[in-house]
Design an enzyme around this catalytic site. Sequence first.
Site: not given
Length: 501
Positions: A163, A189, A274
């Site tokens: 992230s 991601d 995610h």
Amino acid sequence: MSVVKILCCLLLTYHLNDGKKIKGNKAVDSKQREVLRLKESYVSSSIFRMFLEGEDNCKLDPRQLHTLTSCGFNSSNPLIIITHGWSLDGMMESWVLRLATTLKTNLIDINVVITDWLSLAHQNYPTAAQSTRTVGKDITHLLHSLQVHYQYPVRKVHLIGYSLGAHISGFAGSYLDGSEKIGRITGLDPAGPLFEGMSPTDRLSPDDAEFVDAIHTFTQEHLGLSVGIKQAVAHYDFYPNGGDFQPGCDLHSIYEHISQYGLLGFEQTVKCAHERSVHLFMDSVMNKDKQSMAYRCSDKSAFEKGICLDCRKNRCNTLGYNIRKVRSGTSKRLYLNTRSQMPYKLYHYQFRIKFVNQMEGIEPSLTISLTGTKEESGDLPITVTENILANKTYTFLITLDRDLGDLMLLKLHWEGSALWKNMWNRVQNFIPWGGREGNPLLTVGSISVKAGETQERTSFCAMTNDGQHLEVSQDKVFVRCKEDTPKQHRRKHNKRLALVP
């Protein structure tokens, strides 16, 4: 819109309400360079922990070299630095230790370090996003200390960021002095809000390391935002299941998550897609015999049509740790389908069928089953979403959780509805129906199946002498054509591979 999607949207919208786009240049200006050179006065905002085993770790201090030695840092081994993302509760997410354990257990001779920037990550999202540059400099400072005091080459460093951690890793790579680059950065991601659409200097990019790969698993857009970044940010960008959402992450899976994670099950459902990027990467380390193959394609729609299972000229690659590090001038987008749980690997097959005759007004449903030297596929529904045209080839993507081996037999069934059976006379057939007056027929020109993982294409011929006509509700068996035996096909395939530069 599901509750999960609504929660994700509200969460991001709330924290982005006052956010502004991050601006600036990743290239370190003269003042920043001076700060990095003043090692003794540099104060890191992050805490670095050498992962040992279990949940045991050892705090590192780049200013006190004895901590590196006492924590067991081995300058002969590669170094992996794991960096987490934004934190809602200020706690280290459980996947961090699981990933560290997976790497340490399976790779053995390796240094694993965890970047703890929770003090900055536990802020509203725009503030945490703004702090990614600061944390990137902290990692750069650690690497610089290793270069100076251990003569440790940064090409042996692999940064894995999740992230916001993905962009942190990118900044760390760009802040390094000199011509030597970090060996590899993997973005799990990479975060989308405040980074989507930004220039390469303001996010993770292929320029940040010798090799950069990224796995995109939650790019589904709501209210103009997506949790994960949609654009390509690496040399190889992987989009499992199209990249927008992941199987097993909808509300139907919440009970499974609760049974597995207890009270944290609902939270796990919210962040499931995610975080899937992390588990896909771990899967590639743990299941060496089940490496997931991905294929270069223009977009999700084209991939789902089955037209992209090609491995020539580096058009396919392995997702995860064991990727082939082939650099190119442009980012490559690769697609694959996966299972909903580990091991995630699916086998990809391209089914091609050509019809001789034309049919209007009906979109027929076909069912096929494949038999190989290892396994059988079972019934696989194939829906033709358009009218059948004469001499046109239709292509479909089939995915299975098992390897069928060399394909030997194919059974085809044309499912006719009651409406079709009663109104077949409305179907226009421009090729004679082979003497079976009163029975509408599909006339098959050719059938082939290509296995993506082996690149072998198998042609099928009718088993009986009545040609390749298929009646409604009839099972038709096709066998591997005599001129296309497995041994001959492998020889042809190997010859073609030898000719590829």
